[in-house]
Design a protein around this motif. Structure first.
Motif, PDB file in Angstrom:
ATOM      1  N   GLN A   1     -38.728   4.629  18.486  1.00  0.00           N
ATOM      2  CA  GLN A   1     -37.696   5.503  19.038  1.00  0.00           C
ATOM      3  C   GLN A   1     -36.552   5.616  18.051  1.00  0.00           C
ATOM      4  N   ASN A   2     -36.104   6.851  17.846  1.00  0.00           N
ATOM      5  CA  ASN A   2     -34.949   7.112  16.999  1.00  0.00           C
ATOM      6  C   ASN A   2     -33.700   7.054  17.877  1.00  0.00           C
ATOM      7  N   THR A   3     -32.855   6.059  17.640  1.00  0.00           N
ATOM      8  CA  THR A   3     -31.683   5.830  18.478  1.00  0.00           C
ATOM      9  C   THR A   3     -30.433   6.548  17.994  1.00  0.00           C
ATOM     10  N   SER A   4     -30.546   7.369  16.967  1.00  0.00           N
ATOM     11  CA  SER A   4     -29.371   8.112  16.497  1.00  0.00           C
ATOM     12  C   SER A   4     -29.061   9.248  17.457  1.00  0.00           C
ATOM     13  N   SER A   5     -27.920   9.856  17.289  1.00  0.00           N
ATOM     14  CA  SER A   5     -27.477  10.923  18.190  1.00  0.00           C
ATOM     15  C   SER A   5     -27.914  12.314  17.734  1.00  0.00           C
ATOM     16  N   ALA A   6     -28.098  12.520  16.427  1.00  0.00           N
ATOM     17  CA  ALA A   6     -28.412  13.870  15.968  1.00  0.00           C
ATOM     18  C   ALA A   6     -29.362  13.910  14.789  1.00  0.00           C
ATOM     19  N   THR A   7     -29.468  12.831  14.001  1.00  0.00           N
ATOM     20  CA  THR A   7     -30.254  12.877  12.762  1.00  0.00           C
ATOM     21  C   THR A   7     -31.696  12.468  13.031  1.00  0.00           C
ATOM     22  N   PRO A   8     -32.691  13.314  12.729  1.00  0.00           N
ATOM     23  CA  PRO A   8     -34.100  12.922  12.894  1.00  0.00           C
ATOM     24  C   PRO A   8     -34.543  12.016  11.753  1.00  0.00           C
ATOM     25  N   SER A   9     -35.642  11.282  11.982  1.00  0.00           N
ATOM     26  CA  SER A   9     -36.206  10.382  10.971  1.00  0.00           C
ATOM     27  C   SER A   9     -37.501  10.984  10.447  1.00  0.00           C
ATOM     28  N   ILE A  10     -37.661  10.981   9.138  1.00  0.00           N
ATOM     29  CA  ILE A  10     -38.830  11.571   8.499  1.00  0.00           C
ATOM     30  C   ILE A  10     -39.360  10.613   7.444  1.00  0.00           C
ATOM     31  N   ASN A  11     -40.609  10.903   6.956  1.00  0.00           N
ATOM     32  CA  ASN A  11     -41.260  10.151   5.879  1.00  0.00           C
ATOM     33  C   ASN A  11     -41.382   8.664   6.204  1.00  0.00           C
ATOM     34  N   LEU A  12     -41.850   8.359   7.418  1.00  0.00           N
ATOM     35  CA  LEU A  12     -42.042   6.978   7.832  1.00  0.00           C
ATOM     36  C   LEU A  12     -43.525   6.651   7.903  1.00  0.00           C
ATOM     37  N   LEU A  13     -43.825   5.347   7.780  1.00  0.00           N
ATOM     38  CA  LEU A  13     -45.201   4.862   7.781  1.00  0.00           C
ATOM     39  C   LEU A  13     -45.263   3.527   8.503  1.00  0.00           C
ATOM     40  N   ILE A  14     -46.327   3.338   9.314  1.00  0.00           N
ATOM     41  CA  ILE A  14     -46.552   2.081  10.030  1.00  0.00           C
ATOM     42  C   ILE A  14     -47.734   1.378   9.391  1.00  0.00           C
ATOM     43  N   THR A  15     -47.534   0.139   8.968  1.00  0.00           N
ATOM     44  CA  THR A  15     -48.615  -0.674   8.404  1.00  0.00           C
ATOM     45  C   THR A  15     -48.676  -2.003   9.138  1.00  0.00           C
ATOM     46  N   PHE A  16     -49.804  -2.721   8.939  1.00  0.00           N
ATOM     47  CA  PHE A  16     -50.043  -3.973   9.644  1.00  0.00           C
ATOM     48  C   PHE A  16     -50.445  -5.053   8.644  1.00  0.00           C
ATOM     49  N   GLN A  17     -50.060  -6.268   8.965  1.00  0.00           N
ATOM     50  CA  GLN A  17     -50.467  -7.440   8.198  1.00  0.00           C
ATOM     51  C   GLN A  17     -51.155  -8.404   9.158  1.00  0.00           C
ATOM     52  N   TYR A  18     -52.392  -8.790   8.837  1.00  0.00           N
ATOM     53  CA  TYR A  18     -53.177  -9.623   9.750  1.00  0.00           C
ATOM     54  C   TYR A  18     -54.195 -10.414   8.949  1.00  0.00           C
ATOM     55  N   ASP A  19     -54.833 -11.365   9.607  1.00  0.00           N
ATOM     56  CA  ASP A  19     -55.854 -12.188   8.988  1.00  0.00           C
ATOM     57  C   ASP A  19     -57.184 -11.431   9.082  1.00  0.00           C
ATOM     58  N   GLU A  20     -57.707 -11.042   7.935  1.00  0.00           N
ATOM     59  CA  GLU A  20     -58.932 -10.247   7.914  1.00  0.00           C
ATOM     60  C   GLU A  20     -60.156 -11.046   8.350  1.00  0.00           C
ATOM     61  N   LYS A  21     -60.047 -12.381   8.401  1.00  0.00           N
ATOM     62  CA  LYS A  21     -61.160 -13.185   8.889  1.00  0.00           C
ATOM     63  C   LYS A  21     -61.221 -13.214  10.417  1.00  0.00           C
ATOM     64  N   LEU A  22     -60.126 -12.813  11.061  1.00  0.00           N
ATOM     65  CA  LEU A  22     -60.082 -12.836  12.522  1.00  0.00           C
ATOM     66  C   LEU A  22     -60.117 -11.436  13.123  1.00  0.00           C
ATOM     67  N   TYR A  23     -59.459 -10.476  12.500  1.00  0.00           N
ATOM     68  CA  TYR A  23     -59.306  -9.157  13.110  1.00  0.00           C
ATOM     69  C   TYR A  23     -59.722  -8.064  12.135  1.00  0.00           C
ATOM     70  N   GLN A  24     -60.075  -6.955  12.735  1.00  0.00           N
ATOM     71  CA  GLN A  24     -60.381  -5.743  11.997  1.00  0.00           C
ATOM     72  C   GLN A  24     -59.741  -4.569  12.718  1.00  0.00           C
ATOM     73  N   LEU A  25     -58.894  -3.813  12.035  1.00  0.00           N
ATOM     74  CA  LEU A  25     -58.159  -2.711  12.627  1.00  0.00           C
ATOM     75  C   LEU A  25     -58.833  -1.388  12.310  1.00  0.00           C
ATOM     76  N   GLN A  26     -58.851  -0.511  13.300  1.00  0.00           N
ATOM     77  CA  GLN A  26     -59.411   0.823  13.110  1.00  0.00           C
ATOM     78  C   GLN A  26     -58.538   1.649  12.167  1.00  0.00           C
ATOM     79  N   ARG A  27     -57.208   1.504  12.302  1.00  0.00           N
ATOM     80  CA  ARG A  27     -56.263   2.227  11.446  1.00  0.00           C
ATOM     81  C   ARG A  27     -55.276   1.194  10.906  1.00  0.00           C
ATOM     82  N   SER A  28     -55.403   0.885   9.626  1.00  0.00           N
ATOM     83  CA  SER A  28     -54.508  -0.105   9.020  1.00  0.00           C
ATOM     84  C   SER A  28     -53.150   0.474   8.666  1.00  0.00           C
ATOM     85  N   SER A  29     -53.060   1.792   8.599  1.00  0.00           N
ATOM     86  CA  SER A  29     -51.781   2.460   8.350  1.00  0.00           C
ATOM     87  C   SER A  29     -51.737   3.748   9.165  1.00  0.00           C
ATOM     88  N   ILE A  30     -50.555   4.069   9.682  1.00  0.00           N
ATOM     89  CA  ILE A  30     -50.374   5.242  10.539  1.00  0.00           C
ATOM     90  C   ILE A  30     -49.195   6.033  10.000  1.00  0.00           C
TER      91      ILE A  30
END
Length: 290
Positions: A203-232
């Motif tokens: 959620q963008n908590t600012s009053s008027a300025t939008p947020s752009i050029n953002l990326l979601i990534t994950f850090q996890y133990d590859e021996k335990l988990y496998q992610l369908q999308r490692s970056s969004i």
């Protein structure tokens, strides 16, 4: 008549105790209220602020407001009414107040103040030898104990400040501390395993300025988990709206253990995350082989 007269008249009329009362104005006249039908006795005091106070011992049980200063009062039978109060005013007026027959008299102070339970004595247990020894130890070592308390307090404040600064530097807080990137992060995990659905809310908590050029990534133990999308990739975030991003998490370990998955919100071209979130994954149920 001044306030000192009230002290002696109360002792004479009530015949009980001597109460010292503080009044908001000077006394003009007083009258004994003896309502024998209900067995209620009180003292009525007329003040020069156009008020008549009714006192039961030291308690103010009622206040009568008048349009003029009352200079004379008489309580008793008036016509067929036993509880009547006749008052004469400074301007020559006459006021008659008739007491309701269903009136309830409560012997308590009508003014706001501490509760009645505050005047009751506490049932304090007797002092034991352990209590006396502890008291003597505190009295003899008061300076040393105070210094130790202050030292521990300063150390606690220092550790809290260091942890807060570390959280800000590593972006480990659910809300961004950067005023240029006012973002809020939350995450939920659904499922019993071995497949889980991970939902990240931004959620963008600012009053008027939008947020752009953002990326979601994950850090996890590859021996335990496998992610369908490692970056969004995050689209433009309009201020005030909540955006949900989902991915599937597959537990690939047959051991009944769980780990933490870290979520990073980054701006493209920068390595320092804006927000970091830790997700404690639940223990996965064992796979059922058919």
């Amino acid at each position: 008549m001044n306030k000192r007269v009230l002290k002696s008249v109360l002792a004479e009329e009530m015949g009980k105790r001597l109460w010292v009362l503080t009044l908001p104005a000077n006394v003009m006249t007083m009258e004994l209220m003896d309502y024998k039908t209900r067995g209620f006795k009180a003292i009525m005091v007329a003040l020069d602020n156009c008020e008549v106070h009714v006192y039961n011992e030291k308690y103010l049980v009622n206040t009568i407001k008048t349009e003029d200063i009352v200079t004379g009062m008489k309580f008793g039978r008036f016509g067929r009414e036993d509880g009547a109060l006749v008052m004469t005013t400074k301007g020559g007026g006459l006021i008659v107040k008739i007491l309701k027959r269903n009136s309830v008299f409560e012997e308590k102070d009508s003014r706001p103040g501490p509760p009645a339970a505050q005047n009751q004595k506490l049932n304090i247990p007797k002092k034991t030898k352990l209590f006396v020894d502890q008291t003597m130890r505190e009295r003899e070592n008061a300076v040393t104990m105070h210094r130790m308390f202050q030292r521990d307090l300063y150390r606690l404040r220092l550790d809290a400040a260091r942890s807060y600064v570390k959280a800000l530097e590593t972006s480990m807080t659910p809300m961004s501390a950067d005023p240029l990137e006012p973002l809020k992060l939350s995450a939920t995990v659904n499922g019993i395993g071995p497949s889980f659905q991970l939902t990240v809310n931004l959620q963008n908590t600012s009053s008027a300025t939008p947020s752009i050029n953002l990326l979601i990534t994950f850090q996890y133990d590859e021996k335990l988990y496998q992610l369908q999308r490692s970056s969004i990739k995050v689209p433009l975030l309009v201020p005030g709206l909540n955006y949900a991003f989902q991915t599937l998490v597959e537990c690939i370990s047959d051991k009944a253990i769980a780990d933490t998955i870290k979520v990073f919100v980054l701006r493209k071209g920068k390595s320092m995350p804006i927000i970091t979130g830790n997700i404690n994954m639940p223990v996965s149920e064992a796979q059922v082989v058919v």
